[in-house]
Design an enzyme around this catalytic site. Structure first.
Site, PDB file in Angstrom:
ATOM      1  N   LYS A 175       0.814  -1.229   0.000  1.00  0.00           N
ATOM      2  CA  LYS A 175       0.000   0.000   0.000  1.00  0.00           C
ATOM      3  C   LYS A 175       0.842   1.271   0.000  1.00  0.00           C
ATOM      4  CE  LYS A 175       0.112  -2.241   3.955  1.00  0.00           C
ATOM      5  NZ  LYS A 175      -0.365  -3.443   4.588  1.00  0.00           N
ATOM      6  N   GLU A 207      -4.795  -5.315  -6.032  1.00  0.00           N
ATOM      7  CA  GLU A 207      -5.989  -5.644  -5.248  1.00  0.00           C
ATOM      8  C   GLU A 207      -5.668  -5.864  -3.766  1.00  0.00           C
ATOM      9  OE1 GLU A 207      -9.563  -6.069  -6.295  1.00  0.00           O
ATOM     10  OE2 GLU A 207      -9.321  -5.667  -4.182  1.00  0.00           O
ATOM     11  N   ASP A 242      -1.301   3.104   8.135  1.00  0.00           N
ATOM     12  CA  ASP A 242      -1.689   2.047   7.196  1.00  0.00           C
ATOM     13  C   ASP A 242      -3.097   2.327   6.645  1.00  0.00           C
ATOM     14  OD1 ASP A 242      -1.165  -0.899   6.243  1.00  0.00           O
ATOM     15  OD2 ASP A 242      -3.162  -0.947   7.133  1.00  0.00           O
ATOM     16  N   LYS A 259      -4.340   3.391   2.730  1.00  0.00           N
ATOM     17  CA  LYS A 259      -5.403   2.636   2.049  1.00  0.00           C
ATOM     18  C   LYS A 259      -6.560   3.554   1.617  1.00  0.00           C
ATOM     19  CE  LYS A 259      -4.262  -1.724   4.336  1.00  0.00           C
ATOM     20  NZ  LYS A 259      -4.441  -2.504   5.574  1.00  0.00           N
TER      21      LYS A 259
HETATM   22  N1  HSE Z   1      -1.066  -4.541   8.843  1.00  0.00           N
HETATM   23  C1  HSE Z   1      -2.146  -4.564   7.902  1.00  0.00           C
HETATM   24  C2  HSE Z   1      -3.453  -4.696   8.681  1.00  0.00           C
HETATM   25  C3  HSE Z   1      -1.966  -5.695   6.941  1.00  0.00           C
HETATM   26  O1  HSE Z   1      -3.415  -5.013   9.870  1.00  0.00           O
HETATM   27  O2  HSE Z   1      -4.509  -4.467   8.118  1.00  0.00           O
HETATM   28  C4  HSE Z   1      -2.902  -5.703   5.777  1.00  0.00           C
HETATM   29  O3  HSE Z   1      -2.712  -4.577   4.959  1.00  0.00           O
END
Ligand code: HSE
Length: 406
Positions: free
Chosen positions: A100, A124, A196, A200
């Site tokens: 990502k 994806e 994270d 996304k």
């Molecule tokens: N570390 C990420 C999560 C992994 O916990 O969603 C998947 O992208």
């Protein structure tokens, strides 16, 4: 036979090898040809693992092998992933990634190169682990203008919040469990501080609006300030706390995006998304509301999404799958203008705080939780971030502040 190379033999890379070994026959039927892993690139050795026969340490061996048609990058991080993926595309190989960070930062450029070369750059697995969401946004919801994407996009934090709430686990133990199950990033701060989820939602927003949404522009708050006391209050209100990543188009000129913990009740479609599961709620101006749900992290769910991209790329070896994501930057609305209701906790007793709170916020709903003393908790009316920050600055000893979508 279609030869591929897998870059990285960590959690996801070994999962990709496992999925191709387990379901090779049905995957070959769907891809229209046998998928053969010719190389696996990794710096480490894996004694006793059959992967050793394919293991290489020099990416140039892969780059210079004309038999390799697809490169699967599952190393994570920007470098050397970016250099490897870009040079693979420039050398006539399609690229697939679960990364990502790479997609959020360089997605527009890599898609452009793939288009110019009549190849594919597919990602994806970069959002929502095993949940199909990138392909539906690109290929299914094409009749709609997307007006909202709100997701629980991080499996690790959703797992931690669920375990703290349902099983009374403390934060550190829940995080350790998530790490041992292969959910967390190498540096779990990226999960718990919200980066994270931020990357996304930047990817999903860029795809939804067809323009570059820079993740640096997205207001991001993680879950490290959420305590067992906050969870007690949430329970007292029949609510749950979830880490939301949202991107909302208020009109043609106004799009805002943010990542922050949110208190929600059972009538919210994401309320029942627990443990490592992710849920993504999409609202289109024609279709209305659509929900995507599934395992958001972990070796095999993520590998499943990667292998689905391998199949798609194998079916489109010399045909670009057109994805609209221009490098033109989308200016997001200033977060100060975004409005929510807020849950606020202040240290001190209700009797002495009440007048000050009333003066600042008007008549608010005071919330009580069993076994919690020495503080005042309340729900505000809907206020902008600018308004709340101004009011909060006038209140001494604020313990926590959580946005609310009731
Ligand atoms: N570390 C990420 C999560 C992994 O916990 O969603 C998947 O992208």
């Amino acid at each position: 036979m279609i030869n591929i190379a897998v870059l990285g033999y960590g959690t996801i890379g070994s999962g990709v090898v496992e999925v191709l070994n387990t379901n090779g026959e049905s995957i070959a039927k769907r891809a229209g040809d046998q998928i053969n892993i010719k190389y696996v690139l990794d710096r480490k050795e894996f004694p006793g693992d059959p992967v050793m026969e394919k293991l290489v340490k020099d990416f140039n061996i892969i780059l210079e092998d004309p038999e390799v048609k697809l490169v699967v990058e599952v190393m994570g991080g920007i470098e050397p992933a970016y250099t490897f993926v870009k040079s693979a595309l420039l050398n006539g190989k399609s690229a697939i990634t679960s990364n990502k960070e790479l997609v959020a930062k360089h997605g527009a450029e890599l898609l452009k190169i793939a288009k110019e070369k009549n190849l594919n750059f597919l990602f994806e697995a970069s959002v929502g682990g095993g949940i199909p969401i990138i392909r539906p946004l690109n290929q299914s919801l094409t009749a709609d203008e997307i007006v909202e994407i709100t997701g629980i996009l991080n499996g690790t934090t959703n797992y931690i919040l669920t375990k703290m709430s349902e099983d009374g686990l403390d934060f550190d133990t829940a995080l350790k469990n998530a790490q041992s199950m292969g959910y967390a990033e190498r540096n779990p701060a990226a999960d718990v501080e919200g980066q994270d989820s931020c990357r996304k939602i930047a990817i999903l927003s860029s795809l939804a609006y067809g323009m570059q949404v820079d993740y640096e522009d997205i207001y991001t708050e993680g879950i490290t300030h959420i305590t067992d006391i906050d969870i007690k209050y949430a329970k007292a209100m029949d609510a749950r706390i979830k880490l939301f990543a949202s991107s909302i188009r208020e009109n043609d000129e106004k799009v805002y995006a943010m990542v922050a913990p949110m208190m929600i009740k059972a009538d919210h479609p994401l309320y029942s998304v627990n443990d490592v599961f992710n849920g993504i709620f999409v609202r289109g101006n024609v279709i209305g509301d659509v929900m995507f749900y599934g395992s958001g992290a972990g070796k095999l769910p993520t590998a499943s999404a990667v292998v689905a991209d391998i199949v798609d790329a194998a079916k489109h070896l010399e045909k670009n799958i057109w994805t609209i994501w221009s490098s033109k930057k989308l200016e997001l609305t200033d977060i100060k203008q975004v409005a929510h209701q807020f849950f606020i906790r202040v240290k001190g007793d209700v009797a002495s705080l009440k007048d000050k709170v009333w003066e600042l916020f008007g008549e608010v709903e005071v919330i009580k939780a069993d076994g919690v003393d020495g503080e005042m908790a309340f729900l505000t009316s809907v206020l902008t971030e600018e308004e709340i920050n101004e009011k909060i600055s006038k209140l001494p000893n604020v313990l926590n502040m959580i946005r609310v979508r009731f």
